[in-house]
Motif scaffolding. Structure first.
Motif, PDB file in Angstrom:
ATOM      1  N   GLY A  31      -0.398 -13.382 -15.911  1.00 27.83           N
ATOM      2  CA  GLY A  31      -1.367 -13.413 -14.830  1.00 27.83           C
ATOM      3  C   GLY A  31      -0.790 -13.641 -13.452  1.00 27.83           C
ATOM      4  N   ILE A  32       0.514 -13.832 -13.373  1.00 26.58           N
ATOM      5  CA  ILE A  32       1.171 -14.070 -12.087  1.00 26.58           C
ATOM      6  C   ILE A  32       1.898 -12.802 -11.648  1.00 26.58           C
ATOM      7  CG2 ILE A  32       2.867 -15.453 -10.835  1.00 26.58           C
ATOM      8  CD1 ILE A  32       0.355 -16.947 -11.730  1.00 26.58           C
ATOM      9  N   SER A  33       1.704 -12.422 -10.395  1.00 25.69           N
ATOM     10  CA  SER A  33       2.347 -11.228  -9.865  1.00 25.69           C
ATOM     11  C   SER A  33       3.728 -11.555  -9.302  1.00 25.69           C
ATOM     12  CB  SER A  33       1.479 -10.613  -8.757  1.00 25.69           C
ATOM     13  OG  SER A  33       2.195  -9.608  -8.064  1.00 25.69           O
ATOM     14  N   LEU A  34       4.748 -10.994  -9.914  1.00 20.73           N
ATOM     15  CA  LEU A  34       6.106 -11.146  -9.394  1.00 20.73           C
ATOM     16  C   LEU A  34       6.217 -10.508  -8.008  1.00 20.73           C
ATOM     17  CD1 LEU A  34       9.102 -11.897  -9.707  1.00 20.73           C
ATOM     18  CD2 LEU A  34       9.431  -9.721 -10.914  1.00 20.73           C
ATOM     19  N   LYS A  35       5.511  -9.437  -7.798  1.00 22.79           N
ATOM     20  CA  LYS A  35       5.583  -8.740  -6.520  1.00 22.79           C
ATOM     21  C   LYS A  35       5.051  -9.618  -5.380  1.00 22.79           C
ATOM     22  CE  LYS A  35       5.293  -4.172  -8.638  1.00 22.79           C
ATOM     23  NZ  LYS A  35       6.667  -3.765  -8.287  1.00 22.79           N
ATOM     24  N   THR A  36       3.968 -10.336  -5.627  1.00 21.19           N
ATOM     25  CA  THR A  36       3.465 -11.264  -4.616  1.00 21.19           C
ATOM     26  C   THR A  36       4.471 -12.369  -4.347  1.00 21.19           C
ATOM     27  OG1 THR A  36       1.079 -10.915  -4.825  1.00 21.19           O
ATOM     28  CG2 THR A  36       1.775 -13.129  -4.279  1.00 21.19           C
ATOM     29  N   GLN A  37       5.102 -12.894  -5.389  1.00 17.19           N
ATOM     30  CA  GLN A  37       6.087 -13.960  -5.191  1.00 17.19           C
ATOM     31  C   GLN A  37       7.295 -13.464  -4.390  1.00 17.19           C
ATOM     32  OE1 GLN A  37       5.240 -17.044  -5.905  1.00 17.19           O
ATOM     33  NE2 GLN A  37       3.323 -16.138  -6.655  1.00 17.19           N
ATOM     34  N   LEU A  39       7.184 -11.038  -2.194  1.00 15.79           N
ATOM     35  CA  LEU A  39       6.703 -10.871  -0.820  1.00 15.79           C
ATOM     36  C   LEU A  39       6.670 -12.211  -0.093  1.00 15.79           C
ATOM     37  CD1 LEU A  39       3.789  -8.301  -1.305  1.00 15.79           C
ATOM     38  CD2 LEU A  39       6.010  -7.884  -0.234  1.00 15.79           C
ATOM     39  N   TYR A  40       6.224 -13.258  -0.769  1.00 14.87           N
ATOM     40  CA  TYR A  40       6.201 -14.581  -0.142  1.00 14.87           C
ATOM     41  C   TYR A  40       7.609 -15.072   0.188  1.00 14.87           C
ATOM     42  CZ  TYR A  40       1.221 -15.536  -0.556  1.00 14.87           C
ATOM     43  OH  TYR A  40      -0.144 -15.506  -0.401  1.00 14.87           O
ATOM     44  N   THR A  94       1.792  -3.470 -10.987  1.00 23.03           N
ATOM     45  CA  THR A  94       2.426  -2.218 -10.555  1.00 23.03           C
ATOM     46  C   THR A  94       2.126  -1.870  -9.098  1.00 23.03           C
ATOM     47  OG1 THR A  94       0.525  -0.979 -11.403  1.00 23.03           O
ATOM     48  CG2 THR A  94       2.412  -1.276 -12.889  1.00 23.03           C
ATOM     49  N   PHE A  95       1.604  -2.818  -8.356  1.00 24.12           N
ATOM     50  CA  PHE A  95       1.289  -2.558  -6.948  1.00 24.12           C
ATOM     51  C   PHE A  95       2.576  -2.167  -6.202  1.00 24.12           C
ATOM     52  CE2 PHE A  95       0.236  -3.228  -2.595  1.00 24.12           C
ATOM     53  CZ  PHE A  95      -1.142  -3.147  -2.489  1.00 24.12           C
ATOM     54  N   ARG A  96       2.537  -1.073  -5.472  1.00 29.48           N
ATOM     55  CA  ARG A  96       3.717  -0.609  -4.744  1.00 29.48           C
ATOM     56  C   ARG A  96       3.798  -1.331  -3.405  1.00 29.48           C
ATOM     57  NH1 ARG A  96       3.807   5.974  -5.869  1.00 29.48           N
ATOM     58  NH2 ARG A  96       3.839   5.818  -8.149  1.00 29.48           N
ATOM     59  N   TYR A  97       4.567  -2.408  -3.403  1.00 27.40           N
ATOM     60  CA  TYR A  97       4.531  -3.252  -2.213  1.00 27.40           C
ATOM     61  C   TYR A  97       5.271  -2.688  -1.008  1.00 27.40           C
ATOM     62  CZ  TYR A  97       8.744  -5.445  -4.364  1.00 27.40           C
ATOM     63  OH  TYR A  97       9.953  -5.690  -4.961  1.00 27.40           O
ATOM     64  N   LEU A  98       5.951  -1.572  -1.187  1.00 27.26           N
ATOM     65  CA  LEU A  98       6.514  -0.899  -0.008  1.00 27.26           C
ATOM     66  C   LEU A  98       5.395  -0.414   0.919  1.00 27.26           C
ATOM     67  CD1 LEU A  98       9.546   1.215  -1.295  1.00 27.26           C
ATOM     68  CD2 LEU A  98       9.583  -0.805   0.174  1.00 27.26           C
ATOM     69  N   PHE A  99       4.211  -0.171   0.329  1.00 28.55           N
ATOM     70  CA  PHE A  99       3.064   0.224   1.143  1.00 28.55           C
ATOM     71  C   PHE A  99       2.575  -0.933   2.017  1.00 28.55           C
ATOM     72  CE2 PHE A  99       2.406   3.497  -2.300  1.00 28.55           C
ATOM     73  CZ  PHE A  99       2.705   4.580  -1.486  1.00 28.55           C
ATOM     74  N   LEU A 100       3.042  -2.143   1.730  1.00 32.25           N
ATOM     75  CA  LEU A 100       2.748  -3.295   2.577  1.00 32.25           C
ATOM     76  C   LEU A 100       3.911  -3.597   3.512  1.00 32.25           C
ATOM     77  CD1 LEU A 100       1.189  -5.689  -0.116  1.00 32.25           C
ATOM     78  CD2 LEU A 100      -0.008  -4.133   1.424  1.00 32.25           C
ATOM     79  N   ILE A 101       5.118  -3.536   2.984  1.00 37.00           N
ATOM     80  CA  ILE A 101       6.300  -3.924   3.755  1.00 37.00           C
ATOM     81  C   ILE A 101       6.547  -2.973   4.929  1.00 37.00           C
ATOM     82  CG2 ILE A 101       8.814  -4.162   3.666  1.00 37.00           C
ATOM     83  CD1 ILE A 101       8.492  -5.124   0.774  1.00 37.00           C
ATOM     84  N   VAL A 102       6.503  -1.680   4.660  1.00 40.66           N
ATOM     85  CA  VAL A 102       6.821  -0.699   5.708  1.00 40.66           C
ATOM     86  C   VAL A 102       5.830  -0.753   6.876  1.00 40.66           C
ATOM     87  CG1 VAL A 102       7.081   1.751   6.222  1.00 40.66           C
ATOM     88  CG2 VAL A 102       8.095   0.809   4.130  1.00 40.66           C
ATOM     89  N   PRO A 103       4.501  -0.716   6.615  1.00 41.36           N
ATOM     90  CA  PRO A 103       3.567  -0.808   7.746  1.00 41.36           C
ATOM     91  C   PRO A 103       3.710  -2.113   8.532  1.00 41.36           C
ATOM     92  CG  PRO A 103       2.432  -0.004   5.803  1.00 41.36           C
ATOM     93  CD  PRO A 103       3.786  -0.464   5.354  1.00 41.36           C
ATOM     94  N   PRO A 135      -1.029  -7.854  -4.265  1.00 40.14           N
ATOM     95  CA  PRO A 135      -0.609  -7.561  -5.643  1.00 40.14           C
ATOM     96  C   PRO A 135      -1.152  -8.561  -6.655  1.00 40.14           C
ATOM     97  CG  PRO A 135       1.226  -7.294  -4.136  1.00 40.14           C
ATOM     98  CD  PRO A 135       0.127  -7.927  -3.347  1.00 40.14           C
ATOM     99  N   GLN A 136      -1.236  -9.838  -6.251  1.00 43.29           N
ATOM    100  CA  GLN A 136      -1.785 -10.856  -7.154  1.00 43.29           C
ATOM    101  C   GLN A 136      -3.266 -10.617  -7.420  1.00 43.29           C
ATOM    102  OE1 GLN A 136      -0.275 -13.866  -8.750  1.00 43.29           O
ATOM    103  NE2 GLN A 136      -2.139 -13.283  -9.805  1.00 43.29           N
ATOM    104  N   LEU A 137      -4.024 -10.312  -6.387  1.00 44.71           N
ATOM    105  CA  LEU A 137      -5.453 -10.061  -6.561  1.00 44.71           C
ATOM    106  C   LEU A 137      -5.711  -8.808  -7.400  1.00 44.71           C
ATOM    107  CD1 LEU A 137      -6.771 -10.922  -2.979  1.00 44.71           C
ATOM    108  CD2 LEU A 137      -6.900 -12.342  -5.041  1.00 44.71           C
ATOM    109  N   VAL A 138      -4.890  -7.783  -7.186  1.00 40.78           N
ATOM    110  CA  VAL A 138      -5.025  -6.562  -7.976  1.00 40.78           C
ATOM    111  C   VAL A 138      -4.699  -6.826  -9.442  1.00 40.78           C
ATOM    112  CG1 VAL A 138      -4.069  -4.257  -8.359  1.00 40.78           C
ATOM    113  CG2 VAL A 138      -4.630  -5.001  -6.040  1.00 40.78           C
TER     114      VAL A 138
END
Length: 215
Positions: A31-37, A39-40, A94-103, A135-138
């Protein structure tokens, strides 16, 4: 420093401790998103580069070190710990966090307080923190059932942002010439992302039921 700022920092720290407790005690990061961690961690590293040359107070420096260290520890648990890493739900995270980082990076280059490397990185961290929870919420939306510790972690994170809004209101009312519109707008966006989760969390709490997010 005011009570709203201190309360926000304590809530932030509590959210991290709750997450570490979940992982360490249950040997699970379900239940924990590695991608959110991740990003933090990027948020904290880019924001607190001044740790090496800009001393404000012991309080400030300790929190900077704690945020970086605990974020690194959570990521280590999820990627390296033999028992924990097997529980990571990579199929749903599976959230593609490059869509957050780049913008956020592009926006930081365009809209910032001063065009310098440190200022751009600091502004990037503000923008990125505003959306790092996505990513965590998704992930929670996809898995539907949310265990108590994970729910408490996200709820405390949301409260931390809400108390920072109170901190900004207090500072605006009491400090002459206080203005930080980049931080304000980013904080409002970030808090807004939690509203739907807050609603279902509080509903579950009032009814003493397990938190379930709708389809």
């Amino acid at each position: 420093m005011n009570i709203f700022r201190v309360s926000a920092d304590i809530l932030h720290l509590l959210s991290i401790l709750v997450l570490l407790l979940k992982i360490h005690a249950t040997k699970s990061c379900a239940g924990i998103s590695l991608k959110t961690q991740e990003l933090y961690l990027a948020v904290f590293v880019t924001r607190y580069l001044d740790l090496f040359w800009n001393f404000h107070s012991l309080y400030n420096s300790v929190f900077k070190v704690v945020y970086i260290a605990t974020s690194s520890m959570i990521i280590w648990y999820m990627k390296r710990h033999r028992g924990v890493k097997q529980t990571y739900d990579k199929d749903h995270d599976t959230f593609r966090y490059l869509f957050l980082i780049v913008p956020c990076a592009v926006l930081a280059l365009i809209v910032n307080g001063r065009f310098s490397l440190f200022e751009i990185l600091w502004t990037f961290s503000i923008y990125l923190e505003a959306v790092a929870i996505l990513p965590q919420l998704v992930l929670l939306q996809r898995t539907k059932n949310v265990d108590n510790l994970t729910g408490n972690y996200v709820f405390l994170l949301g409260l931390y942002r809400a108390f920072y809004i109170l901190n900004w209101i207090y500072r605006y009312a009491t400090e002459p010439h206080y203005s930080a519109w980049i931080v304000w707008l980013s904080g409002l966006v970030q808090t807004g992302l939690y509203l739907d989760f807050f609603y279902y969390y509080l509903q579950a709490w009032k009814q003493s039921k397990k938190l379930q997010l709708p389809s």
